[in-house]
Design a protein around this motif. Structure first.
Motif, short mmCIF file in Angstrom:
data_model
loop_
_atom_site.label_atom_id
_atom_site.label_comp_id
_atom_site.label_asym_id
_atom_site.label_seq_id
_atom_site.Cartn_x
_atom_site.Cartn_y
_atom_site.Cartn_z
N GLU A 221 20.71 -23.64 12.15
CA GLU A 221 20.31 -24.85 11.61
C GLU A 221 20.54 -25.96 12.65
OE1 GLU A 221 20.76 -28.31 8.03
OE2 GLU A 221 21.91 -26.10 8.22
N ALA A 222 19.78 -26.50 13.35
CA ALA A 222 19.69 -27.75 14.25
C ALA A 222 19.99 -29.08 13.35
CB ALA A 222 18.43 -27.82 15.06
N LEU A 223 21.13 -29.52 13.72
CA LEU A 223 21.39 -30.59 13.03
C LEU A 223 20.87 -32.00 13.73
CD1 LEU A 223 25.29 -29.80 12.29
CD2 LEU A 223 23.32 -29.30 10.89
N GLU A 224 21.16 -33.17 13.03
CA GLU A 224 20.63 -34.45 13.50
C GLU A 224 21.62 -35.09 14.53
OE1 GLU A 224 17.28 -35.24 13.46
OE2 GLU A 224 17.08 -33.29 12.24
N GLU A 225 22.61 -34.63 14.62
CA GLU A 225 23.66 -35.47 15.40
C GLU A 225 23.77 -34.52 16.84
OE1 GLU A 225 28.80 -35.52 15.68
OE2 GLU A 225 27.73 -34.20 13.90
N ARG A 226 23.92 -35.62 17.79
CA ARG A 226 23.88 -35.17 19.10
C ARG A 226 24.78 -34.38 19.73
NH1 ARG A 226 18.94 -35.55 21.17
NH2 ARG A 226 20.06 -35.30 23.20
N ALA A 227 24.61 -33.25 20.34
CA ALA A 227 25.65 -32.26 21.02
C ALA A 227 26.38 -33.36 21.99
CB ALA A 227 24.89 -31.12 21.55
N ASP A 228 27.73 -32.70 21.89
CA ASP A 228 28.64 -33.02 22.93
C ASP A 228 28.55 -32.28 24.02
OD1 ASP A 228 30.82 -34.42 24.35
OD2 ASP A 228 32.19 -33.43 22.99
N ARG A 229 27.77 -32.72 25.30
CA ARG A 229 27.51 -31.73 26.44
C ARG A 229 26.96 -32.52 27.59
NH1 ARG A 229 21.79 -28.68 25.15
NH2 ARG A 229 20.37 -30.35 25.46
N PRO A 230 27.36 -32.18 28.59
CA PRO A 230 26.75 -33.14 29.84
C PRO A 230 25.28 -33.17 29.80
CG PRO A 230 27.72 -30.95 30.65
CD PRO A 230 28.02 -31.10 28.97
N ASP A 231 25.03 -34.33 30.36
CA ASP A 231 23.39 -34.46 30.58
C ASP A 231 22.70 -33.45 31.58
OD1 ASP A 231 23.63 -36.58 28.97
OD2 ASP A 231 23.83 -38.08 30.59
N ARG A 232 23.56 -33.05 32.75
CA ARG A 232 22.93 -32.06 33.74
C ARG A 232 24.00 -30.78 33.71
NH1 ARG A 232 18.01 -33.01 35.26
NH2 ARG A 232 18.46 -31.74 37.40
N VAL A 233 23.46 -29.76 33.53
CA VAL A 233 24.33 -28.48 33.92
C VAL A 233 23.77 -27.40 34.79
CG1 VAL A 233 23.01 -27.27 32.10
CG2 VAL A 233 25.24 -26.68 32.42
N ASP A 234 24.57 -26.72 35.64
CA ASP A 234 23.97 -25.63 36.52
C ASP A 234 24.39 -24.46 35.56
OD1 ASP A 234 23.83 -23.78 38.31
OD2 ASP A 234 24.92 -24.67 39.83
N LEU A 235 23.53 -24.02 34.82
CA LEU A 235 23.44 -22.75 33.96
C LEU A 235 23.90 -21.40 34.57
CD1 LEU A 235 23.51 -22.79 30.90
CD2 LEU A 235 21.16 -21.61 30.96
N GLY A 236 23.58 -21.39 35.81
CA GLY A 236 23.85 -20.32 36.68
C GLY A 236 25.41 -20.25 36.93
N GLN A 237 26.15 -21.31 37.56
CA GLN A 237 27.30 -21.50 37.65
C GLN A 237 28.24 -21.43 36.29
OE1 GLN A 237 28.94 -21.80 40.66
NE2 GLN A 237 30.87 -21.89 39.68
N VAL A 238 27.84 -22.00 35.46
CA VAL A 238 28.35 -21.93 34.01
C VAL A 238 28.53 -20.15 33.53
CG1 VAL A 238 28.39 -22.38 31.48
CG2 VAL A 238 27.87 -24.08 33.13
N TRP A 239 27.39 -19.64 33.93
CA TRP A 239 27.45 -18.18 33.40
C TRP A 239 28.48 -17.29 34.52
CZ3 TRP A 239 26.36 -15.29 29.55
CH2 TRP A 239 26.29 -13.77 29.63
N ARG A 240 28.33 -17.57 35.49
CA ARG A 240 29.31 -16.88 36.52
C ARG A 240 30.97 -17.33 36.21
NH1 ARG A 240 25.21 -18.54 40.32
NH2 ARG A 240 26.30 -20.35 40.72
N GLU A 241 31.04 -18.50 35.93
CA GLU A 241 32.50 -18.89 35.54
C GLU A 241 32.85 -18.04 34.04
OE1 GLU A 241 32.51 -22.98 35.43
OE2 GLU A 241 32.38 -23.29 37.56
N ARG A 242 31.92 -17.98 33.35
CA ARG A 242 32.55 -17.33 32.15
C ARG A 242 32.47 -15.98 32.14
NH1 ARG A 242 30.03 -20.61 26.85
NH2 ARG A 242 30.44 -22.74 27.51
N SER A 243 31.60 -15.34 33.19
CA SER A 243 31.70 -13.80 33.12
C SER A 243 33.22 -13.43 33.93
CB SER A 243 30.64 -13.28 34.13
OG SER A 243 29.45 -13.58 33.43
N GLU A 244 33.55 -14.11 34.94
CA GLU A 244 34.65 -14.07 35.70
C GLU A 244 35.87 -14.22 34.69
OE1 GLU A 244 37.03 -15.70 39.76
OE2 GLU A 244 35.06 -16.56 39.25
N ALA A 245 35.96 -15.22 33.96
CA ALA A 245 37.11 -15.45 33.04
C ALA A 245 36.90 -14.37 31.89
CB ALA A 245 36.65 -16.66 32.08
#
Length: 346
Positions: A221-245
Motif C-alpha cells: 500500500e502506497a501511503l500519502e506521506e512523503r518518503a524520507d529519501r534523497p531527491d537524486r540517487v545513483d541506483l547502480g552505486q547503491v546496488w554495488r554498495e549493498r552487494s559488497e556489504a
C-alpha cells in the motif's frame, strides 16, 4: 538539430493535444520565433498542424494524424523486438504493458518495417518458459496489485507499507517447511532492481538500509506521506554498495572449492558469490565460494554431486560424504541389496 526539433514538436503535440508557442519554446529551449518558423516548416512538409488564436489558443494537430518512426534501420527494429522480451518488465509487474507498448511501436513503424517485423518475430524466441531439458524457468513474481502499489510509491516518492514474507532456510525448501509468517512493515522506497530472474526493492527502514525480494511481497500500500529519501540517487552505486556489504558480512561462509567447468554456472547461481576464480591444469575451476551458512553450502554442493569438491573445510566434506552414504544405504535396501556389479550393468 532542426530535424530532431521538428520531430520533437510533432511528438509533443501528439502527446499534449494543444500547446502555445511559449510552452513549446520553453520545452525545446528555443525562442518563440524559432517555434513559429518550425511550425511553418512542418506545414509546408504536409504535417496538418494548425493554430488557434485566443487566450487558450496554441498549436495542435488535426485529429487522427498518425506519425511514423522514420530513420530506423533493420537492426534497430530487431533490437526493439528483442528488448520487448526482457524479463525485467515481467519482474516489475509490467509484462502486459510492455507487450502493449511494443505493439504500438511496431504499428508506428514505416510500412516496409512493419511487414519485416512480423516475419522476424516468428524467427526469434527469447527466454522461453522451459530450457532444452524441459526444466521450467525459476521466475520471481509478485501479485499484480502489490507491484502496482510498489511502483507508485517508488516513482511518486511515497512511503510504502508492505506485507513481507521472510526467507526460509535454504535446506527447508526441499525438506521440512520452515515456520514463517509474513509481517507488515513501513519503508522508504529508493528504487527497483532486477538481477537475472530476481527483482528487488531497495529501501530504508528507520534510516537503515533494507533490500526486499519482490516475490516475497504479498501485499503493498502506497501511503500519502512523503518518503524520507534523497531527491537524486545513483541506483547502480547503491546496488554495488549493498552487494559488497552483503558479501562481506560476518554471517556468511566462504569455502575453497574446485568445480567442473561444465557445472560452474550452477554453482555460481546457487552460491551468494564466487571470487578469485582460476583454471587449474586439469581444466577444473578453483574458486572461493560464499554461502549464507553451512547448511546452504551443504545443500548447494550436494546438487553438483561429483561436479564439485570442497578443499578447505573437513566438516563440509564429511557432511556431504555422510549424506551420500545415507542415500546409497537407502537404495541398497530398496533394491534388496542388489550387487553393485549388476546395478552398474544396468
Amino acid at each position: 538539430m532542426r530535424a530532431d526539433r521538428l520531430v520533437s514538436l510533432v511528438l509533443m503535440l501528439r502527446q499534449h493535444g494543444r500547446l502555445s508557442a511559449a510552452e513549446l519554446a520553453r520545452e525545446l529551449e528555443v525562442s518563440t520565433r524559432t517555434v513559429l518558423r518550425d511550425m511553418e516548416a512542418l506545414s509546408s512538409a504536409g504535417v496538418p498542424v494548425y493554430a488557434e488564436r485566443g487566450r487558450h489558443g496554441g498549436f495542435a494537430l488535426l485529429p487522427g494524424f498518425r506519425t511514423e518512426l522514420t530513420g530506423m534501420g533493420d537492426d534497430e527494429v530487431l533490437a526493439l523486438l528483442v528488448a520487448g522480451s526482457r524479463r525485467g518488465a515481467q519482474l516489475l509487474g509490467l509484462g502486459p504493458q510492455l507487450s502493449a507498448a511494443m505493439l504500438k511501436v511496431v504499428d508506428a513503424l514505416p510500412a516496409r518495417h512493419r511487414g519485416a517485423a512480423s516475419d522476424v518475430a516468428e524467427r526469434l524466441l527469447i527466454d522461453p518458459t522451459t530450457d532444452l531439458l524441459a526444466r521450467r524457468e525459476s521466475f520471481d513474481d509478485a501479485p499484480t496489485e502489490a507491484m502496482r502499489e510498489v511502483r507508485r510509491a517508488v516513482i511518486s516518492g511515497l512511503k510504502l507499507r508492505i506485507r513481507y514474507l521472510p526467507a526460509a532456510p535454504v535446506e527447508a525448501r526441499s525438506d521440512t517447511p520452515a515456520m514463517r509468517s509474513p509481517t507488515w512493515r513501513t519503508v522508504d522506497p529508493i528504487g527497483l532492481v532486477t538481477v537475472r530472474d530476481h527483482g528487488y526493492l531497495l529501501a530504508t527502514k528507520s534510516g537503515e538500509d533494507r533490500t526486499y525480494r519482490l516475490s516475497r511481497i504479498e501485499a503493498a500500500e502506497a501511503l500519502e506521506e512523503r518518503a524520507d529519501r534523497p531527491d537524486r540517487v545513483d541506483l547502480g552505486q547503491v546496488w554495488r554498495e549493498r552487494s559488497e556489504a552483503f558479501r562481506n558480512s560476518g554471517d556468511l561462509l566462504t569455502v575453497d572449492v574446485r568445480v567442473n567447468p561444465a557445472r560452474r554456472i550452477e554453482l555460481a547461481s546457487t552460491a551468494v558469490a564466487m571470487h578469485d576464480e582460476r583454471v587449474e591444469g586439469d581444466g577444473w575451476v578453483r574458486a572461493t565460494a560464499t554461502f549464507q551458512d553451512e547448511r546452504h553450502a551443504i545443500w548447494a554442493l550436494w546438487q553438483l554431486g561429483v561436479g564439485a569438491e570442497v578443499l578447505d573445510r573437513p566438516e563440509l566434506r564429511a557432511a556431504v560424504r555422510d549424506r551420500a552414504a545415507a542415500v546409497l544405504a537407502h537404495y541398497d535396501e530398496e533394491a534388496g541389496a542388489v550387487p553393485r556389479e549388476r546395478a552398474k550393468d544396468g
